[in-house]
Scaffold this motif. Structure first.
Motif, short mmCIF file in Angstrom:
data_model
loop_
_atom_site.label_atom_id
_atom_site.label_comp_id
_atom_site.label_asym_id
_atom_site.label_seq_id
_atom_site.Cartn_x
_atom_site.Cartn_y
_atom_site.Cartn_z
N LEU A 181 0.82 -1.22 0.00
CA LEU A 181 0.00 0.00 0.00
C LEU A 181 0.85 1.27 0.00
O LEU A 181 0.32 2.37 0.04
N GLY A 182 2.18 1.08 -0.02
CA GLY A 182 3.08 2.23 -0.03
C GLY A 182 3.49 2.71 1.34
O GLY A 182 4.15 3.74 1.47
N ILE A 183 3.11 1.97 2.39
CA ILE A 183 3.48 2.34 3.76
C ILE A 183 4.92 1.89 4.01
O ILE A 183 5.32 0.78 3.65
N THR A 184 5.70 2.73 4.65
CA THR A 184 7.10 2.42 4.93
C THR A 184 7.38 2.44 6.43
O THR A 184 6.58 2.96 7.22
N MET A 185 8.51 1.87 6.80
CA MET A 185 8.94 1.86 8.20
C MET A 185 9.05 3.29 8.72
O MET A 185 9.61 4.17 8.06
N GLY A 186 8.51 3.52 9.91
CA GLY A 186 8.60 4.83 10.53
C GLY A 186 7.44 5.76 10.22
O GLY A 186 7.42 6.90 10.71
N THR A 187 6.48 5.30 9.43
CA THR A 187 5.32 6.14 9.12
C THR A 187 4.53 6.43 10.40
O THR A 187 4.17 5.50 11.12
N PRO A 188 4.27 7.70 10.72
CA PRO A 188 3.48 8.02 11.93
C PRO A 188 2.10 7.37 11.88
O PRO A 188 1.46 7.32 10.82
N ALA A 189 1.65 6.89 13.02
CA ALA A 189 0.38 6.17 13.07
C ALA A 189 -0.79 7.04 12.61
O ALA A 189 -1.72 6.54 11.96
N HIS A 190 -0.77 8.33 12.94
CA HIS A 190 -1.92 9.17 12.60
C HIS A 190 -2.05 9.42 11.10
O HIS A 190 -3.07 9.89 10.62
N PHE A 191 -0.98 9.08 10.33
CA PHE A 191 -1.07 9.20 8.88
C PHE A 191 -1.88 8.06 8.26
O PHE A 191 -2.22 8.11 7.08
N LEU A 192 -2.16 7.02 9.05
CA LEU A 192 -2.78 5.81 8.49
C LEU A 192 -4.27 5.72 8.79
O LEU A 192 -4.86 4.65 8.60
N ARG A 193 -4.87 6.78 9.28
CA ARG A 193 -6.29 6.70 9.65
C ARG A 193 -7.16 6.32 8.46
O ARG A 193 -8.08 5.51 8.58
N ASP A 194 -6.89 6.91 7.29
CA ASP A 194 -7.71 6.60 6.12
C ASP A 194 -7.55 5.14 5.70
O ASP A 194 -8.54 4.48 5.35
N GLN A 195 -6.30 4.62 5.76
CA GLN A 195 -6.08 3.22 5.38
C GLN A 195 -6.79 2.27 6.35
O GLN A 195 -7.32 1.25 5.93
N VAL A 196 -6.77 2.61 7.63
CA VAL A 196 -7.45 1.77 8.61
C VAL A 196 -8.95 1.73 8.33
O VAL A 196 -9.59 0.67 8.42
N MET A 197 -9.51 2.85 7.95
CA MET A 197 -10.95 2.93 7.72
C MET A 197 -11.37 2.34 6.39
O MET A 197 -12.38 1.63 6.30
N HIS A 198 -10.60 2.60 5.32
CA HIS A 198 -11.06 2.27 3.99
C HIS A 198 -10.35 1.09 3.33
O HIS A 198 -10.86 0.53 2.36
N GLU A 199 -9.19 0.70 3.83
CA GLU A 199 -8.43 -0.37 3.18
C GLU A 199 -8.20 -1.57 4.10
O GLU A 199 -7.41 -2.44 3.79
N GLY A 200 -8.88 -1.60 5.22
CA GLY A 200 -8.81 -2.76 6.10
C GLY A 200 -7.49 -2.98 6.80
O GLY A 200 -7.17 -4.12 7.17
N VAL A 201 -6.73 -1.91 7.01
CA VAL A 201 -5.44 -2.05 7.70
C VAL A 201 -5.69 -2.28 9.20
O VAL A 201 -6.52 -1.61 9.82
N THR A 202 -4.95 -3.23 9.77
CA THR A 202 -5.03 -3.51 11.21
C THR A 202 -3.71 -3.11 11.86
O THR A 202 -2.64 -3.57 11.43
N LEU A 203 -3.78 -2.25 12.88
CA LEU A 203 -2.58 -1.80 13.57
C LEU A 203 -2.61 -2.28 15.01
O LEU A 203 -3.62 -2.15 15.70
N PHE A 204 -1.47 -2.85 15.46
CA PHE A 204 -1.35 -3.34 16.84
C PHE A 204 -0.34 -2.50 17.60
O PHE A 204 0.67 -2.04 17.04
N SER A 205 -0.60 -2.30 18.89
CA SER A 205 0.44 -1.76 19.77
C SER A 205 1.48 -2.85 20.02
O SER A 205 1.19 -4.04 19.92
N SER A 206 2.70 -2.44 20.34
CA SER A 206 3.77 -3.41 20.61
C SER A 206 3.40 -4.30 21.79
O SER A 206 2.96 -3.82 22.82
N ASN A 207 3.61 -5.59 21.61
CA ASN A 207 3.31 -6.58 22.66
C ASN A 207 4.60 -7.37 22.92
O ASN A 207 4.73 -8.54 22.54
N TYR A 208 5.57 -6.71 23.56
CA TYR A 208 6.91 -7.28 23.68
C TYR A 208 6.93 -8.55 24.53
O TYR A 208 7.80 -9.40 24.35
N GLU A 209 6.02 -8.66 25.45
CA GLU A 209 5.97 -9.88 26.27
C GLU A 209 5.64 -11.09 25.40
O GLU A 209 6.26 -12.15 25.54
N LEU A 210 4.69 -10.93 24.50
CA LEU A 210 4.36 -12.00 23.56
C LEU A 210 5.51 -12.28 22.62
O LEU A 210 5.90 -13.44 22.42
#
Length: 425
Positions: free
Chosen positions: A47-76
């Motif tokens: 989708l053209g997303i690269t490492m380091g992209t700020p999370a707030h830039f992805l709001r449209d992708q989350v809503m319209h392109e089915g992107v799923t974003l997780f918070s870091s789960n380092y214990e897992l």
């Protein structure tokens, strides 16, 4: 022959273990405090997303392109990493963990006709036993193994495994097309300087005189050239080598000027540093504490103090280290500032087995050290078995500003009984 096993999109793969509905869908994992993307699935990269992209830039992708974003789960992620390493250790001559998602594997003793088959079988077993897909690169040196691993990951024809035999045509071809900047240990500045000399590929670098490059640049570059020439020159220290300094720090979930919250952060960092100190069998004689405001908030006053305190005696006791950290905090904390980060560093670290005692030490001191060792041992054992912070100094400040933002963290499926996955009938 040495191999490097690299878990593919490791954080994303861990999240997909318990969410198979996310396979073949764009998935990303965010950094501490949900700031920016630090791990991407291939679908998210498409989708053209690269490492380091700020999370707030992805709001449209989350809503319209089915992107799923997780918070870091380092214990897992840490638990799954240990499971992968356990499989590698069982089916190889030895391992040397390099990072949470990479591990060196000793392939000594395998003939040429067995090696590639065994690497494929090892990859299959890791996938079967842990659910994590991996890529494996094998070569006579670590630097060449890194080259092979990249080829295994990028070229589907290798089916996840690339073996570079000494002086093989495959090795020559790969190096001739391998960009200089992709070589392990070649940073951006060094890359620019070497290109000015007409060195643009790994093959160009391999053909250089190693001693001459050492004279002009560094011993590190000399070792890289020797490794490309199939002469082992880099030895890893492993994950359990004794560090000379131990740092624990973290940005807060939100700015705070509440002294009690800053104190809670320092207390937790001091305890975590002490745990690391005991794990490597060391003692420290000094503690540094620092505070930071947000340098990007030009509308706020800035204040970034730090101070070191020497301990009365070398110790690994959490109580001593926390107490020293609290004394430093009292000296450097100033009201009227919005703090963004705090940290604790243990310094002047030495081996416990060669502790130098004071002339004032007595039989009572020996008894106190023995009691301290038993108490800290019980604390570490309980926290190891029951989960971090099961036993701690001070109360837990639930919802404190210094705790990380993790609004989208998945359950810690493999380490918390109350978060174990449930099967619904």
């Amino acid at each position: 022959m040495i191999g490097i096993v690299d878990c593919n999109s490791f954080y994303v793969s861990c999240e997909r273990l318990f969410r198979p509905d996310l396979n073949d869908r764009p998935v990303g994992v965010l950094s501490n405090n949900d700031g920016c993307v630090i791990a991407l699935s291939n679908e998210l990269k498409a989708l053209g997303i690269t490492m380091g992209t700020p999370a707030h830039f992805l709001r449209d992708q989350v809503m319209h392109e089915g992107v799923t974003l997780f918070s870091s789960n380092y214990e897992l992620y840490g638990d799954i990493s240990q499971r992968v390493q356990a499989v590698l250790e069982e089916f190889s001559a030895g391992i040397d963990p390099y990072s949470i998602d990479e591990c060196w594997v000793d392939f000594s003793g395998f003939s040429a006709d067995q090696l590639e088959q065994h690497a494929h079988e090892l990859r299959r077993r890791v996938k079967q036993y842990t659910g994590i897909p991996v890529s494996i690169g094998v070569a006579p040196t670590r630097t060449l193994a890194k080259v092979a691993n990249r080829a295994a990951k990028k070229n589907a024809s290798y089916e996840g495994v690339c073996v570079l035999y000494p002086n093989s045509p495959r090795a020559v071809e790969l190096l001739q097309h391998f960009d200089l900047g992709d070589i392990w240990g070649i940073g951006r500045r060094l890359d620019e300087k070497l290109r000015q000399l007409g060195i643009n590929t790994a093959w160009d670098l391999r053909r250089q005189n190693a001693k001459e490059l050492r004279r002009r640049f560094s011993v590190t570059l000399e070792r890289t050239v020797l490794e490309l020439q199939e002469t082992p020159a880099i030895e890893m220290m492993g994950m359990d080598f004794a560090r000379e300094r131990i740092m624990t720090s973290r940005s807060f979930g939100q700015l705070t000027e509440d002294k009690s919250e800053v104190r809670g952060a320092i207390r937790q960092h001091a305890q975590r540093s002490a745990e690391k100190l005991r794990k490597q069998g060391s003692l420290c004689r000094a503690v540094l504490v620092f505070l930071r405001t947000n340098p990007h908030r030009h509308d706020l006053d800035q204040y970034n103090p730090s101070q070191i305190i020497e301990l009365d005696h070398a110790t690994d006791d959490s109580r001593d280290i926390v107490a020293a950290s609290m004394r430093v905090l009292e000296r450097i904390y100033t009201t009227g500032f919005q703090y963004k980060k705090a940290g604790v560093m243990l310094m002047d670290i030495g081996d416990r087995s060669v502790e130098q005692l004071s002339l004032l030490d007595s039989a009572r001191s020996d008894i106190e050290r023995a009691r301290s060792g038993r108490l800290m041992g019980v604390m570490d054992e309980l926290n190891e078995k029951m989960g971090r912070n099961t036993v701690r100094l001070g109360s837990a400040a639930t919802g404190a500003a210094w705790q990380l933002r993790c609004a989208n963290r998945s359950p810690r499926f493999t380490t918390r009984w109350d978060e174990i996955p449930m099967a619904k009938l």
